[in-house]
Motif scaffolding. Sequence first.
Motif, PDB file in Angstrom:
ATOM      1  N   GLY A 244      -3.179  -9.117   6.685  1.00  0.00           N
ATOM      2  CA  GLY A 244      -2.744  -7.745   6.425  1.00  0.00           C
ATOM      3  C   GLY A 244      -1.276  -7.643   6.078  1.00  0.00           C
ATOM      4  O   GLY A 244      -0.674  -6.586   6.271  1.00  0.00           O
ATOM      5  N   ASN A 247      -0.284  -4.864   3.953  1.00  0.00           N
ATOM      6  CA  ASN A 247      -0.446  -3.521   4.521  1.00  0.00           C
ATOM      7  C   ASN A 247       0.836  -3.135   5.258  1.00  0.00           C
ATOM      8  O   ASN A 247       0.868  -2.993   6.473  1.00  0.00           O
ATOM      9  N   ASP A 269       0.955   0.499  -1.449  1.00  0.00           N
ATOM     10  CA  ASP A 269       0.170   1.673  -1.045  1.00  0.00           C
ATOM     11  C   ASP A 269       0.734   2.961  -1.636  1.00  0.00           C
ATOM     12  O   ASP A 269      -0.009   3.782  -2.189  1.00  0.00           O
ATOM     13  N   GLY A 289      -4.701  -1.139  -6.061  1.00  0.00           N
ATOM     14  CA  GLY A 289      -5.362  -1.291  -4.771  1.00  0.00           C
ATOM     15  C   GLY A 289      -6.303  -2.489  -4.738  1.00  0.00           C
ATOM     16  O   GLY A 289      -6.391  -3.200  -3.733  1.00  0.00           O
ATOM     17  N   PHE A 290      -7.008  -2.730  -5.852  1.00  0.00           N
ATOM     18  CA  PHE A 290      -7.915  -3.876  -5.960  1.00  0.00           C
ATOM     19  C   PHE A 290      -7.126  -5.179  -5.860  1.00  0.00           C
ATOM     20  O   PHE A 290      -7.555  -6.135  -5.195  1.00  0.00           O
ATOM     21  N   LYS A 292      -4.298  -5.661  -4.353  1.00  0.00           N
ATOM     22  CA  LYS A 292      -3.856  -5.821  -2.968  1.00  0.00           C
ATOM     23  C   LYS A 292      -4.984  -6.353  -2.084  1.00  0.00           C
ATOM     24  O   LYS A 292      -4.781  -7.274  -1.285  1.00  0.00           O
ATOM     25  N   SER A 293      -6.189  -5.815  -2.239  1.00  0.00           N
ATOM     26  CA  SER A 293      -7.326  -6.253  -1.430  1.00  0.00           C
ATOM     27  C   SER A 293      -7.696  -7.696  -1.722  1.00  0.00           C
ATOM     28  O   SER A 293      -8.013  -8.466  -0.800  1.00  0.00           O
ATOM     29  N   SER A 296      -5.116 -10.008  -0.151  1.00  0.00           N
ATOM     30  CA  SER A 296      -5.278 -10.003   1.309  1.00  0.00           C
ATOM     31  C   SER A 296      -6.462 -10.856   1.727  1.00  0.00           C
ATOM     32  O   SER A 296      -6.390 -11.592   2.721  1.00  0.00           O
ATOM     33  N   PHE A 297      -7.553 -10.789   0.968  1.00  0.00           N
ATOM     34  CA  PHE A 297      -8.739 -11.592   1.266  1.00  0.00           C
ATOM     35  C   PHE A 297      -8.428 -13.082   1.155  1.00  0.00           C
ATOM     36  O   PHE A 297      -8.814 -13.876   2.018  1.00  0.00           O
TER      37      PHE A 297
END
Length: 316
Positions: A244, A247, A269, A289-290, A292-293, A296-297
């Motif tokens: 994260g 985040n 964000d 946003g995609f 960032k995800s 993070s994954f």
Amino acid sequence: MAKTAAVKASKKPLKKRIWDQRYLFLLMVPAIIWVAVICYAPMTGLYMAFTNYAPSTKGYFHDLLSAPFVGLEWFQYFFENDFKMIMRNTMATSLLTLLFSFPAPIIIAILLNEVRSTKAKKFVQTASYLPYFISWVIASNIFLTFLSGDGLINKILLALHVTDEPILFFQKGPYFWWIIALANTWKNMGYNAIIYLAAISGIDAELYEAAEVDGANRLQRIWHITLPALRPQIGILLILAIGGILNTGFEQQLLMGNNAILNYSDVLDTYAYRYGMKNGMYSYGTAVGFFKSAVSFILVLAANKITAKLNDSALF
């Protein structure tokens, strides 16, 4: 005899076993519906990142499926424009937050475990937990008030002759990264310490007694007994913290940031929100946003693998 019965039970047809446990499956239905509607249904919107989406009166799914497919154009636009600045702000704030907020709960838990006075321990626990339950609206106003030109911090600095004039903390970009990191740490460290306190309470008291008999002082007992016992929890929480790391926050950035330091306060964000919602560039905001995800994954997988090798503890 019991083994034979278990073997016979396992050979029942799948339909029969489902029917025998139908009431348990019925109890699962609300949870399955909630996960499907709240967690998975919105993921269809990720397709928006690869289209030039424009809302109309014909409905969301009609607009999404009829939107022109543009592939990776929005990602390319992001990488060619504000990527460096946004990633600099995000990583600077996240790394500073990780630097302060990760060891803070461990230190608090260990110190509370060493406090012998029950009243003092309860007071410190309550005082450290309380900020977690304060909304960011209130917490941000506390920091804005304390760090304002005529706030308490500037009054202390002037009284100690550290500075000759008030410091405008929220007008200097690099200061903002440190403020957010300290705010995140202050707000979450007490609540995060609960996990470590629970782990410490499970340590056998005889280990401390034996170490004390062998002549180990308090610091040696902490180093050789408490910290090794916390190693699995530290490893798991480190994986989650690294996963994260992007985040860095939304509410605190939005509430404490301003246009004067936008080049330092804007993170992934707030950037996605500003372009996606306020400017109506829905596909662009979704692409950010995609990205960032996805990152993070990957970070979670990498951190999990490294921690599993070094610490013999992992999430999966």
